[in-house]
Design a protein around this motif. Structure first.
Motif, mmCIF file in Angstrom:
data_model
loop_
_atom_site.group_PDB
_atom_site.id
_atom_site.type_symbol
_atom_site.label_atom_id
_atom_site.label_comp_id
_atom_site.label_asym_id
_atom_site.label_seq_id
_atom_site.Cartn_x
_atom_site.Cartn_y
_atom_site.Cartn_z
ATOM 1 N N LEU A 14 -9.457 -5.597 -17.974
ATOM 2 C CA LEU A 14 -10.188 -5.959 -16.760
ATOM 3 C C LEU A 14 -10.770 -7.363 -16.882
ATOM 4 O O LEU A 14 -10.667 -8.178 -15.953
ATOM 5 N N HIS A 15 -11.374 -7.649 -18.033
ATOM 6 C CA HIS A 15 -11.972 -8.964 -18.267
ATOM 7 C C HIS A 15 -10.913 -10.062 -18.200
ATOM 8 O O HIS A 15 -11.111 -11.103 -17.551
ATOM 9 N N LYS A 16 -9.769 -9.825 -18.837
ATOM 10 C CA LYS A 16 -8.686 -10.808 -18.818
ATOM 11 C C LYS A 16 -8.159 -11.018 -17.398
ATOM 12 O O LYS A 16 -7.825 -12.140 -17.006
ATOM 13 N N ARG A 17 -8.081 -9.923 -16.645
ATOM 14 C CA ARG A 17 -7.573 -10.031 -15.268
ATOM 15 C C ARG A 17 -8.506 -10.879 -14.408
ATOM 16 O O ARG A 17 -8.058 -11.740 -13.645
ATOM 17 N N LEU A 18 -9.805 -10.642 -14.555
ATOM 18 C CA LEU A 18 -10.768 -11.430 -13.778
ATOM 19 C C LEU A 18 -10.768 -12.892 -14.211
ATOM 20 O O LEU A 18 -10.835 -13.798 -13.368
ATOM 21 N N ARG A 19 -10.698 -13.135 -15.517
ATOM 22 C CA ARG A 19 -10.615 -14.523 -16.007
ATOM 23 C C ARG A 19 -9.365 -15.206 -15.462
ATOM 24 O O ARG A 19 -9.404 -16.379 -15.064
ATOM 25 N N ARG A 20 -8.261 -14.464 -15.454
ATOM 26 C CA ARG A 20 -7.009 -15.027 -14.946
ATOM 27 C C ARG A 20 -7.111 -15.310 -13.447
ATOM 28 O O ARG A 20 -6.673 -16.360 -12.968
ATOM 29 N N ASN A 21 -7.702 -14.376 -12.701
ATOM 30 C CA ASN A 21 -7.900 -14.575 -11.261
ATOM 31 C C ASN A 21 -8.721 -15.826 -10.979
ATOM 32 O O ASN A 21 -8.359 -16.661 -10.136
ATOM 33 N N VAL A 22 -9.843 -15.944 -11.691
ATOM 34 C CA VAL A 22 -10.744 -17.079 -11.474
ATOM 35 C C VAL A 22 -10.086 -18.380 -11.928
ATOM 36 O O VAL A 22 -10.125 -19.391 -11.210
ATOM 37 N N GLY A 23 -9.468 -18.350 -13.092
ATOM 38 C CA GLY A 23 -8.806 -19.547 -13.594
ATOM 39 C C GLY A 23 -7.707 -20.026 -12.667
ATOM 40 O O GLY A 23 -7.571 -21.237 -12.423
ATOM 41 N N ILE A 26 -9.202 -21.613 -9.525
ATOM 42 C CA ILE A 26 -9.738 -22.942 -9.839
ATOM 43 C C ILE A 26 -8.615 -23.972 -9.893
ATOM 44 O O ILE A 26 -8.740 -25.082 -9.362
ATOM 45 N N VAL A 27 -7.490 -23.605 -10.515
ATOM 46 C CA VAL A 27 -6.356 -24.524 -10.621
ATOM 47 C C VAL A 27 -5.697 -24.751 -9.270
ATOM 48 O O VAL A 27 -5.432 -25.890 -8.859
ATOM 49 N N ASP A 28 -5.428 -23.665 -8.540
ATOM 50 C CA ASP A 28 -4.713 -23.766 -7.272
ATOM 51 C C ASP A 28 -5.443 -24.650 -6.266
ATOM 52 O O ASP A 28 -4.812 -25.374 -5.485
ATOM 53 N N PHE A 29 -6.768 -24.583 -6.262
ATOM 54 C CA PHE A 29 -7.549 -25.311 -5.259
ATOM 55 C C PHE A 29 -8.356 -26.465 -5.851
ATOM 56 O O PHE A 29 -9.181 -27.050 -5.159
ATOM 57 N N ASN A 30 -8.093 -26.782 -7.133
ATOM 58 C CA ASN A 30 -8.794 -27.875 -7.813
ATOM 59 C C ASN A 30 -10.303 -27.753 -7.580
ATOM 60 O O ASN A 30 -10.970 -28.687 -7.153
ATOM 61 N N MET A 31 -10.831 -26.574 -7.880
ATOM 62 C CA MET A 31 -12.227 -26.278 -7.579
ATOM 63 C C MET A 31 -13.209 -27.015 -8.484
ATOM 64 O O MET A 31 -14.260 -27.467 -8.030
ATOM 65 N N ILE A 32 -12.891 -27.083 -9.779
ATOM 66 C CA ILE A 32 -13.827 -27.668 -10.738
ATOM 67 C C ILE A 32 -13.112 -28.760 -11.522
ATOM 68 O O ILE A 32 -12.010 -28.545 -12.052
ATOM 69 N N GLU A 33 -13.747 -29.925 -11.598
ATOM 70 C CA GLU A 33 -13.170 -31.069 -12.293
ATOM 71 C C GLU A 33 -14.108 -31.541 -13.399
ATOM 72 O O GLU A 33 -15.275 -31.141 -13.464
ATOM 73 N N ASP A 34 -13.571 -32.399 -14.244
ATOM 74 C CA ASP A 34 -14.349 -32.928 -15.351
ATOM 75 C C ASP A 34 -15.598 -33.649 -14.840
ATOM 76 O O ASP A 34 -15.519 -34.473 -13.927
ATOM 77 N N GLY A 35 -16.751 -33.297 -15.420
ATOM 78 C CA GLY A 35 -17.999 -33.939 -15.037
ATOM 79 C C GLY A 35 -18.734 -33.295 -13.883
ATOM 80 O O GLY A 35 -19.825 -33.753 -13.506
ATOM 81 N N ASP A 36 -18.184 -32.236 -13.307
ATOM 82 C CA ASP A 36 -18.842 -31.569 -12.182
ATOM 83 C C ASP A 36 -20.147 -30.902 -12.607
ATOM 84 O O ASP A 36 -20.278 -30.418 -13.740
ATOM 85 N N LYS A 37 -21.093 -30.880 -11.679
ATOM 86 C CA LYS A 37 -22.306 -30.077 -11.832
ATOM 87 C C LYS A 37 -22.207 -28.960 -10.810
ATOM 88 O O LYS A 37 -22.270 -29.198 -9.603
ATOM 89 N N VAL A 38 -22.010 -27.738 -11.299
ATOM 90 C CA VAL A 38 -21.717 -26.591 -10.442
ATOM 91 C C VAL A 38 -22.933 -25.689 -10.318
ATOM 92 O O VAL A 38 -23.440 -25.167 -11.314
ATOM 93 N N MET A 39 -23.386 -25.509 -9.091
ATOM 94 C CA MET A 39 -24.455 -24.553 -8.816
ATOM 95 C C MET A 39 -23.825 -23.185 -8.532
ATOM 96 O O MET A 39 -22.991 -23.053 -7.640
ATOM 97 N N VAL A 40 -24.215 -22.178 -9.289
ATOM 98 C CA VAL A 40 -23.766 -20.804 -9.034
ATOM 99 C C VAL A 40 -24.882 -20.095 -8.282
ATOM 100 O O VAL A 40 -25.970 -19.869 -8.825
#
Length: 296
Positions: A14-23, A26-40
């Motif tokens: 389950l953990h791997k599946r969620l990590r894979r989904n999120v990863g 992030i790649v498909d939509f270029n969500m997070i880039e180097d140097g970003d400050k991300v508010m969760v």
């Protein structure tokens, strides 16, 4: 929670599946880039807890450097357990901020008893969060909406808004100052619920609006859950359709130039492009034979 060996194996999957989904999102939509400050944005619900947990894990292994800060808006609801989130966030050693704004009183003052509070509450939260992000150098705002939220929003807009519209995994705010991302866009709600249960996140229910079981979204949710039980795979197909749009096969004249559409194929090409025909390769010989199917 004590996990037996079989449970550990299932949780790891389950953990791997969620990590894979999120990863992948992030790649498909270029969500997070180097140097970003991300508010969760942390509400205290299962979705935002899971989002923060997965992002913290990815932060340690990602090939880029990005900063995370968890932010919760304390809306001053009566009986709100103020200590739960700060204590949890301290325990996992993540930078965080609790913003205190009495939106509860505003909502109760403006919305008549028994009416839906979600719309006004959401607008107030959004304004406060955007303002804090701008003042504190945040360039990405991560929300905990998942795949099921996206599909529900699609049907809500179709049934009640007359729009073919949903929640995009990544968007620019109306004023153009903020990039909002939804890293859980590919994740199933039932996976998130199971993950949160095993991790024993200190869930804080939203009691500002009560249960509001008759809300339109709740009805859509029940419809989709019924479909998922009766027709396995249908929900996956619906979500896939959101990522596979054909503007020329809809009817939005602003999206596709139907007015200036001209014939570009021969009569024969148009014939075999028709949905009433299908090209089928037979195994009897090496030639490609055309079989007419579904001809009414």
């Amino acid at each position: 929670m004590m996990l037996y060996q079989k449970d550990k194996i299932n949780f790891n999957k389950l953990h791997k599946r969620l990590r894979r989904n999120v990863g992948q999102a992030i790649v498909d939509f270029n969500m997070i880039e180097d140097g970003d400050k991300v508010m969760v944005c942390l509400s205290g619900g299962k979705d935002s807890y899971t989002l923060l947990d997965i992002l913290m894990g990815l932060q340690k292994s990602a090939p880029i450097d990005f900063e995370l800060i968890a932010v919760n808006l304390d809306q001053k609801q009566p009986g709100f357990p103020e200590a739960i989130l700060p204590n949890y966030l301290k325990s996992i050693e993540v930078p965080f901020e609790i913003i205190e704004e009495d939106t509860y009183s505003i909502v109760k003052d403006k919305i008549p008893e028994g009416k839906t509070t979600c719309g006004l509450c959401s607008r107030l939260r959004r304004g406060i969060i955007y303002g804090w992000a701008e003042r504190n150098g945040v360039n990405k705002i991560a929300l905990g909406h998942h795949r099921d939220d996206i599909i529900e929003t699609l049907f809500l807009n179709m049934f009640f808004g007359g729009k073919l519209k949903s929640m995009p995994p990544k968007l620019n705010s109306d004023d153009g100052k903020h990039i909002v991302i939804r890293p859980l866009a590919y994740a199933k709600e039932k996976d998130i619920a199971q993950y949160a249960k095993v991790k024993e996140f200190p869930i804080i229910p939203c009691n500002l609006c009560g249960s509001q079981e008759n809300l339109q979204r709740q009805n859509i949710k029940m419809m989709l859950q019924d479909w998922d039980r009766k027709y396995p795979g249908r929900i996956e197909t619906i979500f896939k359709s959101i990522t596979n749009v054909a503007p020329s096969h809809l009817a939005d004249t602003q999206l596709f130039d139907f007015v200036n559409l001209q014939q570009t194929s021969t009569d024969e090409e148009l014939l075999f492009d028709s949905p009433e025909f299908e090209a089928v390769k037979t195994e009897s010989d090496s030639n490609l034979k055309l079989n007419i199917v579904n001809l009414s």
